[in-house]
Design a protein around this motif. Structure first.
Motif, PDB file in Angstrom:
ATOM      1  N   GLY A 145      -8.288   5.100 -13.559  1.00  0.00           N
ATOM      2  CA  GLY A 145      -7.017   5.784 -13.361  1.00  0.00           C
ATOM      3  C   GLY A 145      -6.669   6.021 -11.900  1.00  0.00           C
ATOM      4  O   GLY A 145      -5.777   6.819 -11.594  1.00  0.00           O
ATOM      5  N   LEU A 146      -7.347   5.329 -10.988  1.00  0.00           N
ATOM      6  CA  LEU A 146      -7.093   5.505  -9.551  1.00  0.00           C
ATOM      7  C   LEU A 146      -6.041   4.546  -9.021  1.00  0.00           C
ATOM      8  O   LEU A 146      -5.491   4.756  -7.939  1.00  0.00           O
ATOM      9  N   VAL A 147      -5.792   3.466  -9.744  1.00  0.00           N
ATOM     10  CA  VAL A 147      -4.781   2.472  -9.376  1.00  0.00           C
ATOM     11  C   VAL A 147      -3.997   2.148 -10.636  1.00  0.00           C
ATOM     12  O   VAL A 147      -4.570   1.929 -11.706  1.00  0.00           O
ATOM     13  N   SER A 148      -2.692   2.110 -10.508  1.00  0.00           N
ATOM     14  CA  SER A 148      -1.813   1.823 -11.638  1.00  0.00           C
ATOM     15  C   SER A 148      -2.110   0.452 -12.234  1.00  0.00           C
ATOM     16  O   SER A 148      -2.350  -0.526 -11.506  1.00  0.00           O
ATOM     17  N   ASP A 149      -2.051   0.378 -13.558  1.00  0.00           N
ATOM     18  CA  ASP A 149      -2.249  -0.899 -14.249  1.00  0.00           C
ATOM     19  C   ASP A 149      -1.144  -1.896 -13.937  1.00  0.00           C
ATOM     20  O   ASP A 149      -1.304  -3.090 -14.180  1.00  0.00           O
ATOM     21  N   SER A 150      -0.034  -1.423 -13.390  1.00  0.00           N
ATOM     22  CA  SER A 150       1.077  -2.329 -13.086  1.00  0.00           C
ATOM     23  C   SER A 150       0.843  -3.141 -11.819  1.00  0.00           C
ATOM     24  O   SER A 150       1.604  -4.053 -11.513  1.00  0.00           O
ATOM     25  N   LEU A 151      -0.212  -2.814 -11.068  1.00  0.00           N
ATOM     26  CA  LEU A 151      -0.476  -3.483  -9.792  1.00  0.00           C
ATOM     27  C   LEU A 151      -1.552  -4.559  -9.927  1.00  0.00           C
ATOM     28  O   LEU A 151      -2.561  -4.358 -10.584  1.00  0.00           O
ATOM     29  N   GLU A 152      -1.306  -5.659  -9.268  1.00  0.00           N
ATOM     30  CA  GLU A 152      -2.299  -6.732  -9.141  1.00  0.00           C
ATOM     31  C   GLU A 152      -3.051  -6.517  -7.822  1.00  0.00           C
ATOM     32  O   GLU A 152      -2.554  -5.819  -6.932  1.00  0.00           O
ATOM     33  N   PRO A 153      -4.219  -7.141  -7.667  1.00  0.00           N
ATOM     34  CA  PRO A 153      -4.916  -7.026  -6.373  1.00  0.00           C
ATOM     35  C   PRO A 153      -4.045  -7.438  -5.190  1.00  0.00           C
ATOM     36  O   PRO A 153      -4.109  -6.810  -4.132  1.00  0.00           O
ATOM     37  N   THR A 154      -3.208  -8.457  -5.368  1.00  0.00           N
ATOM     38  CA  THR A 154      -2.332  -8.863  -4.261  1.00  0.00           C
ATOM     39  C   THR A 154      -1.313  -7.780  -3.921  1.00  0.00           C
ATOM     40  O   THR A 154      -0.940  -7.620  -2.756  1.00  0.00           O
ATOM     41  N   ASP A 155      -0.871  -7.012  -4.923  1.00  0.00           N
ATOM     42  CA  ASP A 155       0.044  -5.897  -4.662  1.00  0.00           C
ATOM     43  C   ASP A 155      -0.650  -4.836  -3.811  1.00  0.00           C
ATOM     44  O   ASP A 155      -0.066  -4.295  -2.866  1.00  0.00           O
ATOM     45  N   VAL A 156      -1.888  -4.533  -4.177  1.00  0.00           N
ATOM     46  CA  VAL A 156      -2.661  -3.536  -3.427  1.00  0.00           C
ATOM     47  C   VAL A 156      -2.817  -3.996  -1.982  1.00  0.00           C
ATOM     48  O   VAL A 156      -2.629  -3.209  -1.044  1.00  0.00           O
ATOM     49  N   LEU A 157      -3.119  -5.266  -1.804  1.00  0.00           N
ATOM     50  CA  LEU A 157      -3.292  -5.800  -0.455  1.00  0.00           C
ATOM     51  C   LEU A 157      -1.983  -5.739   0.335  1.00  0.00           C
ATOM     52  O   LEU A 157      -1.978  -5.363   1.507  1.00  0.00           O
ATOM     53  N   ARG A 158      -0.875  -6.071  -0.295  1.00  0.00           N
ATOM     54  CA  ARG A 158       0.426  -6.013   0.401  1.00  0.00           C
ATOM     55  C   ARG A 158       0.760  -4.584   0.819  1.00  0.00           C
ATOM     56  O   ARG A 158       1.267  -4.354   1.921  1.00  0.00           O
ATOM     57  N   LEU A 159       0.513  -3.630  -0.057  1.00  0.00           N
ATOM     58  CA  LEU A 159       0.783  -2.230   0.285  1.00  0.00           C
ATOM     59  C   LEU A 159      -0.118  -1.766   1.430  1.00  0.00           C
ATOM     60  O   LEU A 159       0.334  -1.073   2.346  1.00  0.00           O
ATOM     61  N   LEU A 160      -1.377  -2.163   1.381  1.00  0.00           N
ATOM     62  CA  LEU A 160      -2.295  -1.834   2.464  1.00  0.00           C
ATOM     63  C   LEU A 160      -1.800  -2.428   3.780  1.00  0.00           C
ATOM     64  O   LEU A 160      -1.782  -1.760   4.812  1.00  0.00           O
ATOM     65  N   CYS A 161      -1.351  -3.690   3.734  1.00  0.00           N
ATOM     66  CA  CYS A 161      -0.843  -4.348   4.946  1.00  0.00           C
ATOM     67  C   CYS A 161       0.413  -3.652   5.480  1.00  0.00           C
ATOM     68  O   CYS A 161       0.603  -3.550   6.694  1.00  0.00           O
ATOM     69  N   GLY A 162       1.257  -3.154   4.584  1.00  0.00           N
ATOM     70  CA  GLY A 162       2.457  -2.444   5.018  1.00  0.00           C
ATOM     71  C   GLY A 162       2.117  -1.173   5.773  1.00  0.00           C
ATOM     72  O   GLY A 162       2.705  -0.879   6.821  1.00  0.00           O
ATOM     73  N   VAL A 163       1.151  -0.428   5.262  1.00  0.00           N
ATOM     74  CA  VAL A 163       0.747   0.798   5.948  1.00  0.00           C
ATOM     75  C   VAL A 163      -0.034   0.464   7.218  1.00  0.00           C
ATOM     76  O   VAL A 163       0.057   1.191   8.211  1.00  0.00           O
ATOM     77  N   GLN A 164      -0.770  -0.655   7.200  1.00  0.00           N
ATOM     78  CA  GLN A 164      -1.429  -1.109   8.435  1.00  0.00           C
ATOM     79  C   GLN A 164      -0.418  -1.252   9.557  1.00  0.00           C
ATOM     80  O   GLN A 164      -0.682  -0.897  10.700  1.00  0.00           O
ATOM     81  N   ARG A 165       0.731  -1.785   9.220  1.00  0.00           N
ATOM     82  CA  ARG A 165       1.788  -1.984  10.222  1.00  0.00           C
ATOM     83  C   ARG A 165       2.215  -0.648  10.818  1.00  0.00           C
ATOM     84  O   ARG A 165       2.433  -0.536  12.035  1.00  0.00           O
ATOM     85  N   ALA A 166       2.331   0.365   9.973  1.00  0.00           N
ATOM     86  CA  ALA A 166       2.694   1.692  10.470  1.00  0.00           C
ATOM     87  C   ALA A 166       1.625   2.225  11.426  1.00  0.00           C
ATOM     88  O   ALA A 166       1.948   2.844  12.448  1.00  0.00           O
TER      89      ALA A 166
END
Length: 191
Positions: A145-166
């Motif tokens: 229950g720590l990551v939504s079932d609607s997300l794929e590993p690539t989604d998690v990576l993209r979100l991580l990369c977006g915050v990396q940019r910040a």
């Protein structure tokens, strides 16, 4: 045995390789443009032939610059993926996210990861391990229950990369990875 894989080599060749890597880091730190290979060779005190024997392409040189950092990130991710479900999973996921956000401070690292690493190269092999471990970690985190079932590993990576940019946009604020990790983890849970 290829010169760019970090395998054993003659002492003078090892010194030249180390000098080239140091020169490349200095060149990147001082100049905003693309890595100038001729300048790297000059700074290292070697000829261009020596540079190309160690690093046949600019991508090989850049890959060597980030190889150690990438390996540490992959090891951290693999450790987090091995935790499985349980109380340590949330902590492991948090530590991986913080480590991932820290990499946003290194533009060379981000550029190498964004490029296409060839199969059979050290960077390519590490990226394959990264993908496998990320898939395992995301699946375990979804089960917990720590990551939504609607997300794929690539989604998690993209979100991580977006915050990396910040994080990269504010290099003076050293605490950003720790400050932003809880918000990213909450977003992953609620997506």
């Amino acid at each position: 045995m290829t010169p760019s894989t970090g395998t054993s080599r003659r002492p003078d060749a090892a010194r030249n390789r180390a000098a080239l890597l140091e020169a490349a880091r200095a060149e990147l730190a001082e100049n905003d443009g693309p890595l100038r290979l001729r300048e790297v060779a000059r700074r290292a005190g070697v000829g261009q032939g020596t540079l190309y024997r160690h690093f046949p392409t600019r991508a090989d040189l850049l890959g060597a610059l980030v190889l150690d950092r990438l390996e540490q990130l992959v090891l951290r991710l693999e450790e987090a993926a091995e935790v499985g479900d349980g109380p340590d999973l949330a902590r492991s996921l948090h530590e991986f996210v913080v480590a991932g956000l820290e990499t946003g401070r290194d533009p060379v690292f981000i550029d190498v990861l964004a490029g296409d690493a060839e199969q059979g190269t050290p960077v390519g092999a590490l990226l394959d391990r990264f993908d496998e471990a990320l898939a395992t970690l995301v699946e375990d985190a979804q089960d917990a229950g720590l990551v939504s079932d609607s997300l794929e590993p690539t989604d998690v990576l993209r979100l991580l990369c977006g915050v990396q940019r910040a994080v990269a946009l504010a290099p003076d604020l050293e605490d950003l990875p720790e400050r932003y990790a809880p918000a990213l983890l909450a977003a992953l849970r609620e997506a």
